[in-house]
Each structure stands twice: as C-alpha cells, then as structure tokens.
Design a protein around this motif. Structure first.
Motif, short mmCIF file in Angstrom:
data_model
loop_
_atom_site.label_atom_id
_atom_site.label_comp_id
_atom_site.label_asym_id
_atom_site.label_seq_id
_atom_site.Cartn_x
_atom_site.Cartn_y
_atom_site.Cartn_z
N PRO A 72 6.50 4.05 -9.41
CA PRO A 72 6.35 5.50 -9.23
C PRO A 72 7.68 6.20 -8.94
N ARG A 89 5.27 -6.57 -10.84
CA ARG A 89 5.42 -5.65 -11.95
C ARG A 89 6.88 -5.31 -12.24
N VAL A 110 -3.38 1.45 -3.47
CA VAL A 110 -2.91 1.89 -4.80
C VAL A 110 -1.42 1.60 -4.95
N ALA A 111 -0.65 1.81 -3.88
CA ALA A 111 0.79 1.52 -3.93
C ALA A 111 1.03 0.04 -4.22
N TRP A 155 9.13 -3.03 -15.48
CA TRP A 155 9.17 -1.63 -15.08
C TRP A 155 9.65 -0.73 -16.22
N GLU A 214 -0.11 11.26 -10.57
CA GLU A 214 -0.95 10.41 -9.72
C GLU A 214 -2.43 10.44 -10.11
N SER A 219 0.61 -0.57 -7.72
CA SER A 219 1.66 0.07 -8.49
C SER A 219 2.89 -0.83 -8.58
N CYS A 264 -5.00 7.10 -9.85
CA CYS A 264 -4.70 5.81 -10.48
C CYS A 264 -3.27 5.39 -10.19
N ALA A 265 -3.01 4.08 -10.29
CA ALA A 265 -1.65 3.56 -10.18
C ALA A 265 -0.89 3.94 -11.46
N PRO A 266 0.43 4.12 -11.39
CA PRO A 266 1.22 4.49 -12.57
C PRO A 266 1.01 3.62 -13.81
N GLN A 287 6.74 0.15 -18.42
CA GLN A 287 5.79 1.02 -17.72
C GLN A 287 6.31 2.46 -17.65
#
Length: 198
Positions: free
Chosen positions: A184, A143, A86-87, A147, A15, A90, A30-32, A150
């Motif tokens: 995440p 996103r 932030v979520a 995925w 995180e 993400s 930060c976001a993933p 990422q």
C-alpha cells in the motif's frame, strides 16, 4: 451472514471497491493485491466477511476463501482488529503468514504495520496451533517478492497505461534502500509520482 459477493465492479479506490449486486452498490474493504485484480465494468466474485460493531457494519472482500479464513482467524488473536488483519494480507501471502505464525517468525510478522514484537509474540502464542497445515517449502519475503507486479496492476486498474505504470514502478524501485515497504505504501508513492508527471 454475507459469505460472498458477486456482481459488476462499479469502482476501485485505494482501499475500497464497490460491487453492484442486484442494483445495490456494496462497498468492500480489500487488501491492495485484491483491489489490483479488479477491473471496473467487469464481473467479479469476492469471498466476504461482515464485521458488525455497535456503530457500524463493514464488509471486507477477499480474492480467495483462503484469505478470508486467515483474516477471520487473525481477528481471534488479542489486539488484532480488521485493519491489522487486512494489513497483514497486504504485506504477506496467506502461505507466508501461516508459515510465520507456525514457525514463530517474529521478524516476518513485525513487517506488518501495526504489529510490534509483543503483538507478534501474542499472535504466535494464540494461533500457532490453529493455522492449519503449512507448506514445507521455504517462504521468501511474503508478497514483497512480487510488489512490482502488484503495484503495476494497481496503477493500471486505477486508469494509468502500462507504460506509465512501468515508469512509476521503476522510479519507486530506485527509492527503496533496505527493507521493501508494504505494497500500500509503494502504491501510494507511485500514484504521487504519476500525479506530478501529469
């Protein structure tokens, strides 16, 4: 106010990333997707937002100025704190979030952990006129479409080989039935799988 951070990446966690600036290590939440783009020992520049509370000073880092602006905009909505903002970044790209808010797409907003139907309605009501121009192109799944890349980048950034990352991503993909969970969650699942195979 801190607007950006430039320096060498000292560490990357699930995180938080630590960036060395003038001999001081700054911890940035930060976001993933942002964490996945960082590499220990390399220079980076992150847009930053400092959240001041009575009992804490918390620094948040973003891959782009656009992400930072949307994060700060989300914080102006009732009931949205830094964790939910932030979520949201993400799970969805800034473009997908703007489109969802602009079009009142509650199902896209409720994919974010911590945002229920009432919260999504409140965000649309309060921010619809503030999100700015939205691309006319249809947004497909935020996103979630990317995925796999990422999670792969996140695992490589945390020290696993590309082959191990590919294997873990394939294993995680087999477990998905229906809606794709947030990145995440998928990243943590992949890390657990790799931990078992050591």
């Amino acid at each position: 106010m801190i607007a950006s951070v430039s320096g060498v990446v000292a560490s990357v966690g699930a995180e938080v990333a630590v960036v060395e600036v003038g001999g001081i290590g700054l911890a940035l939440h930060c976001a993933p997707p942002t964490l996945a783009s960082l590499r220990v020992g390399r220079e980076t520049r992150l847009a930053a937002a400092l959240i001041v509370r009575e009992d804490s000073l918390t620094l948040f880092g973003f891959a782009s100025e656009d992400e930072k602006q949307l994060f700060e905009l989300l914080l102006t909505a009732s009931g949205v704190g830094p964790k939910i903002a932030v979520a949201a970044l993400s799970v969805h790209t800034p473009e997908a979030l703007r489109a969802a808010i602009s079009q009142g797409d509650l199902s896209t907003l409720t994919q974010v952990p911590g945002i229920g139907k009432k919260g999504a309605e409140r965000i649309v009501l309060e921010l619809r006129d503030k999100v700015g121009p939205v691309s006319a192109l249809p947004v497909q799944g935020g996103r979630s479409m990317a995925w796999t890349e990422q999670v792969r980048q996140g695992l490589v950034g945390l020290g696993w080989s590309m082959a191990q990352a590919d294997q873990a991503v394939a294993a995680v993909a087999e477990t998905i039935d229906g809606t794709t969970p947030p990145v995440p969650v998928l990243l943590k699942q992949a890390i657990r799988l790799l931990g078992k195979n050591k």
